[in-house]
Design an enzyme around this catalytic site. Structure first.
Site, mmCIF file in Angstrom:
data_model
loop_
_atom_site.group_PDB
_atom_site.id
_atom_site.type_symbol
_atom_site.label_atom_id
_atom_site.label_comp_id
_atom_site.label_asym_id
_atom_site.label_seq_id
_atom_site.Cartn_x
_atom_site.Cartn_y
_atom_site.Cartn_z
ATOM 1 N N CYS A 171 -23.302 -5.032 -9.704
ATOM 2 C CA CYS A 171 -24.602 -4.675 -10.300
ATOM 3 C C CYS A 171 -25.568 -3.969 -9.366
ATOM 4 C CB CYS A 171 -25.273 -5.936 -10.856
ATOM 5 S SG CYS A 171 -24.323 -6.734 -12.129
ATOM 6 N N GLU B 275 -20.350 -0.369 -13.214
ATOM 7 C CA GLU B 275 -19.050 -1.036 -13.203
ATOM 8 C C GLU B 275 -18.344 -0.787 -14.526
ATOM 9 O OE1 GLU B 275 -21.073 -5.043 -12.460
ATOM 10 O OE2 GLU B 275 -19.541 -5.555 -13.925
ATOM 11 N N HIS C 40 -32.837 -8.596 -9.310
ATOM 12 C CA HIS C 40 -31.739 -8.464 -10.268
ATOM 13 C C HIS C 40 -31.850 -9.631 -11.240
ATOM 14 C CE1 HIS C 40 -28.036 -7.666 -12.187
ATOM 15 N NE2 HIS C 40 -27.480 -8.786 -11.783
#
Ligand code: ZN
Lengths: 134, 348
Positions: B113, B81, B237
């Site tokens: 992400c 990103e 994550h």
């Protein structure tokens, strides 16, 4: 440093990204940047493309406290003459290296970094710098 | 699936800033924040590093450490990103820098992400379909945290690269299955020409991170009939250290299973790099025959779940320097240097 004009920058990508040079098959000498003719063998020389090794050692170094335009915010930084594993010498910036380790003979490895992006609307110049390893 | 991981590599910048140092600049309680987030310091990209240079560093290790021929890579996908250009691919720079081009498919991906793991899925498909021999996917970010925003304490920098192939003698971890869960959830975003992302505060928790990570985990467990006890390592994550551990607890995974892949406490949230770097760290230590659950999360929102099973090749094929060893080489900077390196001053 070539930043503004895309074709000039682009022509140097192979040299800056992969240390693209050449080697004379007749006498075994490597060249960076690439040579058109082998100065040892002249007409008998046979030059073939070769990417330079990624590792070498410091032959000589200096620290810059006043940087040229585009590098004024990077000071102080180290610049070194590096002898690669195939005896080719080149000049490059040293990064990520502990000041105490910057010495003649220190082992270095090539890293890929931004060389210059002072022109915020222009193309980014990426290329090689070296860091001390071990 | 016959395809699996044949190479991996991670790149983390050398610079670090402590959570307490960021807190000091804003007169906040650093100890409390560091404990609350479970993040004591984060990796900071230097002025001459960006998502592209980190991606090249990670990709090079994945190729060189595993003795792969870059010319045989048929696809390069870079998820981020913080791509350095708004228009102009990072993937073409990476493929030329690692001497993989020019005969390959390439594109930049964006899904907050989780764009890196999306690239892994694409490559698994291409390799399974025998359209390519090897596929390289990279998750990379130099995360953007607005000064004095909650995210500033965790927004780190790093990249993870995974190369997928199908040769039995090269595969270090076979992909047993993959599953994704996607919904339109506005928990975190950045509009064009804005410097910093916006987030919806507490809304980023339950309806966003937890809903997707838990749904993707439950989905792949149901699809494969595996139970939590069948897994040796889990990587989720990691926007902070609390979220993945809490999600793991809800699902019934022991805390120890997160140990190998939890990188957030020492390098921060590397966004697109987070799940990929965590997976690399697990592969550094996993023994043959171990099963790994990896689940990414991307705001906006979605999760990609993978089940990998390590092969006996992993004993001989690992990254030359383990991720957790690599990050021990670090240089601390203060908040003023951080502002300089991340060019948060208008004149830079
Ligand atoms: Zn010659």
């Amino acid at each position: 440093m070539t930043t503004g004009f895309p074709p000039l920058l682009w022509r140097r990508f192979p040299e800056r990204y992969t240390l693209a040079g050449n080697k004379c098959e007749t006498c075994g000498t490597s060249y960076f940047p690439a040579r058109k003719v082998c100065p040892n063998c002249r007409r008998r020389g046979k030059l073939v493309d070769e990417s330079m090794p990624r590792k070498g050692k410091i032959v000589s170094w200096t620290q810059c406290f006043v940087g040229p335009t585009g590098f004024e915010h990077e000071t102080p930084y180290f610049v070194a003459i590096i002898e690669l594993e195939n005896k080719v010498r080149l000049l490059a910036q040293l990064v990520d290296s502990d000041e105490k380790k910057v010495k003649t003979g220190a082992c270095v490895e090539k890293v890929f970094r931004k060389i210059n992006d002072a022109d915020k609307s222009g193309p980014i110049a990426y290329g090689y710098k070296f860091k001390i390893v071990g | 699936m016959k395809a699996g991981i044949v190479g991996y590599g991670a790149e983390v910048p050398i610079l670090r800033i402590k959570t307490e140092e960021i807190a000091r600049a804003w007169k906040k309680d650093g100890v409390k924040i560091a404990t609350g987030l479970g993040v004591k310091e984060k990796a900071v990209a230097s002025f001459d590093e960006d998502s592209c240079t980190l991606a090249v560093g990670a990709a090079r290790k994945a190729v060189l450490d595993f003795g792969l021929n870059a010319q045989k890579i048929g696809a390069v996908y870079v998820g981020s990103e913080s791509h350095p250009y708004a228009v102009k691919p990072t993937a073409s720079i990476v493929s030329d820098a690692i001497e993989a081009g020019p005969e390959l498919m390439a594109a930049d991906l964006e899904f907050a992400c989780k764009a890196g793991t999306a690239g892994v899925q694409m490559n698994l498909g291409f390799v399974e379909a025998r359209m390519i021999e090897y596929g390289l996917a990279i998750g990379t970010d130099t995360a953007q945290g607005r000064p004095n925003d909650a995210l500033e304490f965790t927004a780190g920098s790093g990249a993870g690269a995974i190369i997928v192939g199908d040769k039995r003698n090269e595969i270090i971890a076979t992909c047993e299955d993959t599953y994704s869960f996607t919904t339109d959830t506005p928990d975190f975003w950045r509009r064009p020409k804005e410097d910093f992302p916006m987030h919806a505060g507490r809304f980023t928790g339950e309806p966003a991170y937890f809903k997707h990570v838990l749904s993707a985990s439950r989905g792949i467990l149901e699809k494969t009939s595996y139970k939590t006890k069948d897994f040796d390592h889990v990587v989720f994550h990691q926007p902070n250290a609390k979220f993945p551990l809490k999600a793991g607890k809800i699902l019934g995974f022991e805390r120890e299973k997160f140990e190998a892949g939890l990188m957030c406490p020492t390098i921060g949230n590397t966004y697109s790099g987070a799940t990929m770097v965590g997976l690399c760290a697990v592969l550094d230590v996993a023994k043959p025959g171990e099963r790994i659950l990896a689940v990414s999360y991307g705001s906006g929102a979605g999760s990609d779940a993978f089940i990998f099973k390590t092969t006996k090749n992993i004993e001989k094929k690992r990254g030359k320097i383990a991720v957790k060893e690599m990050i021990k080489e670090k240089q601390y900077i203060d908040y003023a240097e951080y502002i300089k390196h991340r060019k948060k001053l208008k004149s830079l």
